[in-house]
Design a protein around this motif. Structure first.
Motif, mmCIF file in Angstrom:
data_model
loop_
_atom_site.group_PDB
_atom_site.id
_atom_site.type_symbol
_atom_site.label_atom_id
_atom_site.label_comp_id
_atom_site.label_asym_id
_atom_site.label_seq_id
_atom_site.Cartn_x
_atom_site.Cartn_y
_atom_site.Cartn_z
ATOM 1 N N VAL A 104 0.508 -1.311 0.099
ATOM 2 C CA VAL A 104 -0.032 0.033 -0.038
ATOM 3 C C VAL A 104 1.051 1.248 0.042
ATOM 4 C CG1 VAL A 104 -1.429 1.436 1.812
ATOM 5 C CG2 VAL A 104 -2.078 -0.943 1.051
ATOM 6 N N ARG A 151 -5.187 -0.358 4.524
ATOM 7 C CA ARG A 151 -6.057 0.993 4.413
ATOM 8 C C ARG A 151 -7.259 1.712 4.686
ATOM 9 N NH1 ARG A 151 -4.708 1.782 -1.135
ATOM 10 N NH2 ARG A 151 -4.188 -0.447 -2.336
ATOM 11 N N LYS A 152 -7.927 1.633 5.453
ATOM 12 C CA LYS A 152 -8.652 1.908 6.576
ATOM 13 C C LYS A 152 -7.858 2.528 7.485
ATOM 14 C CE LYS A 152 -12.641 2.040 9.575
ATOM 15 N NZ LYS A 152 -14.209 1.333 10.698
ATOM 16 N N GLU A 155 -5.505 5.561 6.594
ATOM 17 C CA GLU A 155 -6.970 6.714 6.474
ATOM 18 C C GLU A 155 -6.934 7.464 7.523
ATOM 19 O OE1 GLU A 155 -10.787 4.817 4.638
ATOM 20 O OE2 GLU A 155 -9.486 4.408 2.752
#
Length: 159
Positions: A104, A151-152, A155
């Motif tokens: 990522v 990813r969450k 963020e």
């Protein structure tokens, strides 16, 4: 390697930290910890100032900095990520978390994103084995992580 120059203000702060600890060689680890907190890492010029103030060889300071994994001589991102690879975390999939973070962010262990936002490291145990697999971002612990959660979590640090 690029030469690092410290600002006069940083030099003064490092000298003040040494003086606060009585310029005692026995306080080296405490001084290093505090100086790293001030600057984020311990570049060679900072180590030389500490050695001079404590009256010890720079090689002794360097030896302590390189011996303890907590200390670093390279700048970290504003949000340092550490993935636990201790036994409980490893058995429960922390290696998959690490691979997803690398994918990522596009960085490898020991690197920092080009924008200076994240850096990535591994550690051996956070002491939260019941929450395995675990990762930390700064001082915050994230437990029972799955690769799809990465990813969450990242963020949360959108600037």
């Amino acid at each position: 390697m690029a030469e690092i120059k410290l600002a006069c203000e940083v030099i003064k702060q490092v000298e003040d930290i040494c003086e606060k600890h009585g310029n005692k060689p026995g306080e080296l680890i405490n001084i290093l910890h505090e100086c790293q907190g001030l600057h984020g890492y311990l570049p060679e010029p900072m180590q030389r100032i500490i050695a001079r103030k404590l009256g010890i060889p720079a090689a002794q300071v360097y030896g302590v900095v390189t011996f303890y994994s907590f200390f670093t001589m390279t700048p970290k991102g504003r949000h340092p990520i550490s993935v636990c690879l201790g036994t409980a975390c490893y058995v429960r999939g922390s290696e998959k978390l690490l691979e997803e973070i690398k994918r990522v962010l596009g960085i490898d262990v020991g690197e920092t994103t080009p924008d200076g936002k994240f850096s990535l490291d591994c550690l051996r145990c956070v002491g939260a084995c019941g929450l395995a697999p675990v990762m930390m971002i700064g001082e915050k612990v994230y437990g029972r992580m799955e690769p799809q959660d990465i990813r969450k979590v990242l963020e949360e640090f959108a600037d």
